[in-house]
Design an enzyme around this catalytic site. Sequence first.
Site, PDB file in Angstrom:
ATOM      1  N   CYS A   1      -7.774 -14.203  -0.578  1.00 38.46           N
ATOM      2  CA  CYS A   1      -8.487 -14.454  -1.830  1.00 38.46           C
ATOM      3  C   CYS A   1      -7.772 -15.559  -2.630  1.00 38.46           C
ATOM      4  O   CYS A   1      -7.766 -16.710  -2.208  1.00 38.46           O
ATOM      5  CB  CYS A   1      -8.640 -13.159  -2.614  1.00 38.46           C
ATOM      6  SG  CYS A   1      -9.884 -13.248  -3.927  1.00 38.46           S
TER       7      CYS A   1
ATOM      8  N   HIS B   1     -11.057  -9.401   1.302  1.00 36.19           N
ATOM      9  CA  HIS B   1      -9.903  -8.499   1.280  1.00 36.19           C
ATOM     10  C   HIS B   1      -9.893  -7.613   2.531  1.00 36.19           C
ATOM     11  O   HIS B   1     -10.686  -6.673   2.644  1.00 36.19           O
ATOM     12  CB  HIS B   1      -9.942  -7.619   0.029  1.00 36.19           C
ATOM     13  CG  HIS B   1      -9.661  -8.370  -1.228  1.00 36.19           C
ATOM     14  ND1 HIS B   1      -8.399  -8.547  -1.725  1.00 36.19           N
ATOM     15  CD2 HIS B   1     -10.491  -9.040  -2.074  1.00 36.19           C
ATOM     16  CE1 HIS B   1      -8.448  -9.272  -2.835  1.00 36.19           C
ATOM     17  NE2 HIS B   1      -9.711  -9.586  -3.060  1.00 36.19           N
TER      18      HIS B   1
ATOM     19  N   GLU C   1      -7.513  -5.561   3.333  1.00 35.91           N
ATOM     20  CA  GLU C   1      -6.694  -4.371   3.116  1.00 35.91           C
ATOM     21  C   GLU C   1      -7.499  -3.168   2.630  1.00 35.91           C
ATOM     22  O   GLU C   1      -7.008  -2.039   2.684  1.00 35.91           O
ATOM     23  CB  GLU C   1      -5.564  -4.680   2.129  1.00 35.91           C
ATOM     24  CG  GLU C   1      -5.996  -4.921   0.691  1.00 35.91           C
ATOM     25  CD  GLU C   1      -6.419  -6.351   0.397  1.00 35.91           C
ATOM     26  OE1 GLU C   1      -6.476  -6.718  -0.789  1.00 35.91           O
ATOM     27  OE2 GLU C   1      -6.680  -7.102   1.361  1.00 35.91           O
TER      28      GLU C   1
ATOM     29  N   GLY D   1       9.426  19.200  -5.536  1.00 33.79           N
ATOM     30  CA  GLY D   1       8.450  18.277  -4.966  1.00 33.79           C
ATOM     31  C   GLY D   1       8.925  17.698  -3.657  1.00 33.79           C
ATOM     32  O   GLY D   1      10.081  17.853  -3.253  1.00 33.79           O
ATOM     33  N   VAL D   2       8.023  16.975  -2.999  1.00 35.20           N
ATOM     34  CA  VAL D   2       8.335  16.464  -1.666  1.00 35.20           C
ATOM     35  C   VAL D   2       9.422  15.391  -1.708  1.00 35.20           C
ATOM     36  O   VAL D   2      10.283  15.350  -0.815  1.00 35.20           O
ATOM     37  CB  VAL D   2       7.055  15.927  -0.969  1.00 35.20           C
ATOM     38  CG1 VAL D   2       6.440  14.787  -1.750  1.00 35.20           C
ATOM     39  CG2 VAL D   2       7.360  15.499   0.456  1.00 35.20           C
TER      40      VAL D   2
ATOM     41  N   SER E   1      12.920  16.886  -2.185  1.00 28.56           N
ATOM     42  CA  SER E   1      13.193  17.761  -1.038  1.00 28.56           C
ATOM     43  C   SER E   1      13.542  16.948   0.200  1.00 28.56           C
ATOM     44  O   SER E   1      14.455  17.301   0.963  1.00 28.56           O
ATOM     45  CB  SER E   1      11.978  18.648  -0.747  1.00 28.56           C
ATOM     46  OG  SER E   1      11.712  19.520  -1.829  1.00 28.56           O
TER      47      SER E   1
END
Length: 513
Positions: free
Chosen positions: A82, A169, A171, A225-226, A229
């Site tokens: 773009c 685009h 993506e 939370g992940v 952890s």
Amino acid sequence: MTQELVLIVDFGSQYAQLIARRVRELNVFCQIVRHDLPASRFAELKPKGIIFSGSPSSVYDEKAPKIDPGVFALNVPILGICYGLQMYCHMLGGSVGKAAAREYGRAPIHVTNPDKLLAGVPKETIVWMSHGDQVQNVNNDFETLAHTETCPLAAVKHRTKPFYGIQFHPEVSHTPEGGRILRNFLHDVCGCEGLWRISTFIDRTIAEMKAKIGDKRVICGLSGGVDSSVVAALLLKAVGPQVACIFVDNGLLREGESDSVKHTFRDWFNADLHVADASERFLSALAGVTDPQVKRKIIGREFIEVFKQEAKSIPNAKFLAQGTLYPDVIESGGAVDGPAATIKAHHNVGGLPKELGFDLVEPLRDLFKDEVRRLGTELGLPDSVVWRHPFPGPGLSVRCLGAVTSEKLDVLRKCDVIFLEELQAAGWYRKTGQAFAVILPVQSVGVMGDERTYESVVALRAVETEDFMTADWSRLPTDLLARVSTRIINEVRGVNRVVYDISSKPPATIEWE
């Protein structure tokens, strides 16, 4: 980090992070960098390829972002997307102007010369356009690869250099062949082999942490939370008994959160876990407070004090580990070569205050959220931790609108558990990025057993999102919502009305406060 590096040059595009995610998904390591880096810095980084992102700017504006012209002399493969296409065509002798017909959304494209970039792409396919300007003409150094009805230069290539450009685009999911196009650029143009693997990251990061930490102790702040952890699991694998985990129970956690952390890290990993039960302290400090920003400040202040006190009990501790992710670094302007603008000035990059006296260890600062989840699975964390929905730092205080009380928190936890249980049972938990209940500071009239009631209103929130920068409300089945509502009203005393939030982000945020 890896011998295969692709640089995403950020010109202000909302899609820069999404481009990076797509490149990582193709097993090629990439980093987002500023557009104003000198060519010498690009040369030092030795990228296999460079991708120019889009931008809201027009290339002919005086202050439009440009790349150092010396980058083109490096002869590194370039893909302009773009604005990226318009910018480098403009700099290399072409002209850019306002399109006769602007293109926004899906557009059919015709491939006239697939070359390497569009190899395997059907001659007629759909792409996602988002532009008001376009390349008007190019000199003889370029040739056309594809066009649309109103955009004659939808894809181009340089005749002698490995420079490619596309107006659309690749993506976004709305460009069906986008993944193939990016793969073609990375593998067939740049010569990448796709060496980026989570297993490779684990081995390399463990070696780096061992060298950095040495024989000192490292403290890891656990939130349940992940991210935190996974950091703890990675540290335990690297330096084992030198790790001390601190978990502050502020009384604002989800149902069973504290027990889950204890079970995972004491029973699964045999970690040195310090649990600071400060529930009464936090609730006392929050008494009568209704402003969400004041709540955040109080919780942050109290957390620092509790954490600091607990940390004193850990001798020889020199390092503090935290779960900073790559989007956090980018949005906070924390990357050395990353975008200069600070999007989230309030974010916790840098973590706990410097006066605590620890050196930071941030092993996840190069990873996206989906990569962290894959890492957690690889390290042996249970799915209940790896796929746990994100939870705000201030906890349930920002889901308990108005003044926070232990009674309202109990009601909120019960409602939240029912909602998540039903999502799990219906197979919707993993389909949603985040789902939770909110107790509102209003009451409504109801009828139960022929008696008038005047009780609390609970709102349900569920969103679908890839990056949490934007989110759309989840179209949950009505029978699922009906079951959740019926269970909450029947099982949770004090609630007689349930509503469902159908707001997207933007304009709304995911959390209510």
